[in-house]
Motif scaffolding. Sequence first.
Motif, PDB file in Angstrom:
ATOM      1  N   LEU A  32       0.829  -1.201   0.000  1.00 14.68           N
ATOM      2  CA  LEU A  32       0.000   0.000   0.000  1.00 14.68           C
ATOM      3  C   LEU A  32       0.866   1.255   0.000  1.00 14.68           C
ATOM      4  O   LEU A  32       1.862   1.337   0.711  1.00 14.68           O
ATOM      5  CB  LEU A  32      -0.915   0.030   1.227  1.00 14.68           C
ATOM      6  CG  LEU A  32      -2.057  -0.965   1.302  1.00 14.68           C
ATOM      7  CD1 LEU A  32      -2.885  -0.721   2.564  1.00 14.68           C
ATOM      8  CD2 LEU A  32      -2.942  -0.882   0.079  1.00 14.68           C
ATOM      9  N   THR A  33       0.460   2.218  -0.796  1.00 13.41           N
ATOM     10  CA  THR A  33       1.109   3.526  -0.793  1.00 13.41           C
ATOM     11  C   THR A  33       0.411   4.403   0.238  1.00 13.41           C
ATOM     12  O   THR A  33      -0.620   4.023   0.802  1.00 13.41           O
ATOM     13  CB  THR A  33       1.003   4.182  -2.178  1.00 13.41           C
ATOM     14  OG1 THR A  33      -0.382   4.417  -2.459  1.00 13.41           O
ATOM     15  CG2 THR A  33       1.628   3.314  -3.262  1.00 13.41           C
ATOM     16  N   GLN A  34       0.956   5.584   0.447  1.00 14.82           N
ATOM     17  CA  GLN A  34       0.346   6.502   1.401  1.00 14.82           C
ATOM     18  C   GLN A  34      -1.084   6.862   0.980  1.00 14.82           C
ATOM     19  O   GLN A  34      -1.986   6.898   1.801  1.00 14.82           O
ATOM     20  CB  GLN A  34       1.193   7.761   1.544  1.00 14.82           C
ATOM     21  CG  GLN A  34       0.715   8.687   2.641  1.00 14.82           C
ATOM     22  CD  GLN A  34       1.708   9.795   2.925  1.00 14.82           C
ATOM     23  OE1 GLN A  34       2.582  10.090   2.125  1.00 14.82           O
ATOM     24  NE2 GLN A  34       1.585  10.406   4.076  1.00 14.82           N
ATOM     25  N   PHE A  87     -15.916  14.206   8.488  1.00 14.98           N
ATOM     26  CA  PHE A  87     -14.610  14.629   7.987  1.00 14.98           C
ATOM     27  C   PHE A  87     -14.592  14.741   6.472  1.00 14.98           C
ATOM     28  O   PHE A  87     -15.224  13.963   5.773  1.00 14.98           O
ATOM     29  CB  PHE A  87     -13.525  13.626   8.417  1.00 14.98           C
ATOM     30  CG  PHE A  87     -13.394  13.494   9.904  1.00 14.98           C
ATOM     31  CD1 PHE A  87     -12.638  14.393  10.629  1.00 14.98           C
ATOM     32  CD2 PHE A  87     -14.027  12.471  10.579  1.00 14.98           C
ATOM     33  CE1 PHE A  87     -12.514  14.276  11.995  1.00 14.98           C
ATOM     34  CE2 PHE A  87     -13.916  12.336  11.948  1.00 14.98           C
ATOM     35  CZ  PHE A  87     -13.152  13.244  12.658  1.00 14.98           C
ATOM     36  N   ASN A  88     -13.795  15.682   5.988  1.00 16.51           N
ATOM     37  CA  ASN A  88     -13.495  15.796   4.569  1.00 16.51           C
ATOM     38  C   ASN A  88     -12.197  15.013   4.356  1.00 16.51           C
ATOM     39  O   ASN A  88     -11.136  15.429   4.818  1.00 16.51           O
ATOM     40  CB  ASN A  88     -13.326  17.263   4.191  1.00 16.51           C
ATOM     41  CG  ASN A  88     -12.977  17.465   2.741  1.00 16.51           C
ATOM     42  OD1 ASN A  88     -12.628  16.517   2.030  1.00 16.51           O
ATOM     43  ND2 ASN A  88     -13.062  18.698   2.299  1.00 16.51           N
ATOM     44  N   CYS A  89     -12.272  13.885   3.665  1.00 21.24           N
ATOM     45  CA  CYS A  89     -11.120  12.987   3.538  1.00 21.24           C
ATOM     46  C   CYS A  89      -9.897  13.662   2.934  1.00 21.24           C
ATOM     47  O   CYS A  89      -8.768  13.318   3.270  1.00 21.24           O
ATOM     48  CB  CYS A  89     -11.498  11.761   2.719  1.00 21.24           C
ATOM     49  SG  CYS A  89     -12.499  10.599   3.647  1.00 21.24           S
ATOM     50  N   SER A  90     -10.094  14.615   2.057  1.00 18.76           N
ATOM     51  CA  SER A  90      -8.955  15.265   1.425  1.00 18.76           C
ATOM     52  C   SER A  90      -8.162  16.122   2.410  1.00 18.76           C
ATOM     53  O   SER A  90      -7.023  16.503   2.128  1.00 18.76           O
ATOM     54  CB  SER A  90      -9.416  16.118   0.242  1.00 18.76           C
ATOM     55  OG  SER A  90     -10.224  17.186   0.693  1.00 18.76           O
ATOM     56  N   LYS A  91      -8.732  16.398   3.563  1.00 19.51           N
ATOM     57  CA  LYS A  91      -8.039  17.227   4.553  1.00 19.51           C
ATOM     58  C   LYS A  91      -7.404  16.415   5.680  1.00 19.51           C
ATOM     59  O   LYS A  91      -6.823  16.990   6.593  1.00 19.51           O
ATOM     60  CB  LYS A  91      -9.004  18.262   5.131  1.00 19.51           C
ATOM     61  CG  LYS A  91      -9.451  19.271   4.089  1.00 19.51           C
ATOM     62  CD  LYS A  91     -10.320  20.327   4.694  1.00 19.51           C
ATOM     63  CE  LYS A  91     -10.734  21.346   3.639  1.00 19.51           C
ATOM     64  NZ  LYS A  91     -11.551  22.409   4.191  1.00 19.51           N
ATOM     65  N   LEU A  92      -7.516  15.091   5.611  1.00 18.80           N
ATOM     66  CA  LEU A  92      -6.853  14.256   6.610  1.00 18.80           C
ATOM     67  C   LEU A  92      -5.351  14.260   6.358  1.00 18.80           C
ATOM     68  O   LEU A  92      -4.896  14.182   5.212  1.00 18.80           O
ATOM     69  CB  LEU A  92      -7.370  12.820   6.546  1.00 18.80           C
ATOM     70  CG  LEU A  92      -8.741  12.546   7.130  1.00 18.80           C
ATOM     71  CD1 LEU A  92      -9.164  11.118   6.835  1.00 18.80           C
ATOM     72  CD2 LEU A  92      -8.782  12.808   8.615  1.00 18.80           C
ATOM     73  N   MET A  93      -4.578  14.355   7.419  1.00 22.50           N
ATOM     74  CA  MET A  93      -3.113  14.284   7.328  1.00 22.50           C
ATOM     75  C   MET A  93      -2.690  12.987   8.013  1.00 22.50           C
ATOM     76  O   MET A  93      -3.007  12.780   9.186  1.00 22.50           O
ATOM     77  CB  MET A  93      -2.490  15.505   8.003  1.00 22.50           C
ATOM     78  CG  MET A  93      -2.876  16.820   7.343  1.00 22.50           C
ATOM     79  SD  MET A  93      -2.394  18.261   8.295  1.00 22.50           S
ATOM     80  CE  MET A  93      -3.737  18.354   9.488  1.00 22.50           C
ATOM     81  N   ILE A  94      -1.992  12.129   7.274  1.00 21.24           N
ATOM     82  CA  ILE A  94      -1.636  10.803   7.779  1.00 21.24           C
ATOM     83  C   ILE A  94      -0.118  10.666   7.784  1.00 21.24           C
ATOM     84  O   ILE A  94       0.534  10.897   6.772  1.00 21.24           O
ATOM     85  CB  ILE A  94      -2.290   9.705   6.915  1.00 21.24           C
ATOM     86  CG1 ILE A  94      -3.815   9.872   6.963  1.00 21.24           C
ATOM     87  CG2 ILE A  94      -1.870   8.329   7.384  1.00 21.24           C
ATOM     88  CD1 ILE A  94      -4.560   9.003   5.996  1.00 21.24           C
ATOM     89  N   ASP A  95       0.403  10.280   8.937  1.00 18.96           N
ATOM     90  CA  ASP A  95       1.844  10.119   9.108  1.00 18.96           C
ATOM     91  C   ASP A  95       2.086   8.751   9.736  1.00 18.96           C
ATOM     92  O   ASP A  95       1.548   8.448  10.808  1.00 18.96           O
ATOM     93  CB  ASP A  95       2.378  11.231  10.016  1.00 18.96           C
ATOM     94  CG  ASP A  95       3.886  11.211  10.125  1.00 18.96           C
ATOM     95  OD1 ASP A  95       4.555  11.064   9.091  1.00 18.96           O
ATOM     96  OD2 ASP A  95       4.397  11.355  11.260  1.00 18.96           O
ATOM     97  N   VAL A  96       2.874   7.910   9.054  1.00 16.50           N
ATOM     98  CA  VAL A  96       3.196   6.571   9.548  1.00 16.50           C
ATOM     99  C   VAL A  96       4.718   6.460   9.577  1.00 16.50           C
ATOM    100  O   VAL A  96       5.370   6.588   8.539  1.00 16.50           O
ATOM    101  CB  VAL A  96       2.588   5.471   8.641  1.00 16.50           C
ATOM    102  CG1 VAL A  96       2.959   4.089   9.161  1.00 16.50           C
ATOM    103  CG2 VAL A  96       1.078   5.633   8.553  1.00 16.50           C
TER     104      VAL A  96
END
Length: 186
Positions: free
Chosen positions: A78-80, A95-104
């Motif tokens: 899986l990519t980010q 939530f607006n999915c385009s505004k989620l910030m995900i850091d792994v």
Amino acid sequence: MTDTHAAPTTKHRRWRTFAADRKGATAVEFALVGAPFIALLVALIQTFVVFFAQQALETVVIQSSRTILTGQAQAQNLTQSQFAQRVCSNVVILFNCSKLMIDVQVAGAWTSANAGAPSLTFDSNGNVTNTWQFNPGNPGDIVVVRVMYQWPVVLGPLGFNLANLSNGNRLIMASMAFKNEAFINS
């Protein structure tokens, strides 16, 4: 002969009549109590919505992080953005999915695992300029998943404000730190 005491007696009688008149008292009392009550009600509702959104984000991170914990994300390469789609599939309509910030990120040890809120940087248009990592790690790695969202808040009555960012929004964040299971890398 004129009575000089008649005028003050009439003034006192008028004042007593005015003070005893209860017409409009309810409207005056509501005007005094109504504004603070409505302000408190608005602040209470806004606080509830923010805490509800925070809890919803926590639930989404727990559900989505299992794909990394069990090795499914690694097995499917899986990519980010693909992981973000998985997160979004669990997100409620708040939530607006385009505004989620995900850091792994992978941490070398539990003591170096950073699950805290990052310092956000903004461009001149108010957009976040941080670069987020996506490293789901290998079997046995310590992984930290952070999902952040800028929740719009309005300045409440009487100065009540839940904003914790310079742009007037509130950063809500959910994080999960875990050690990947011993899955088989393909």
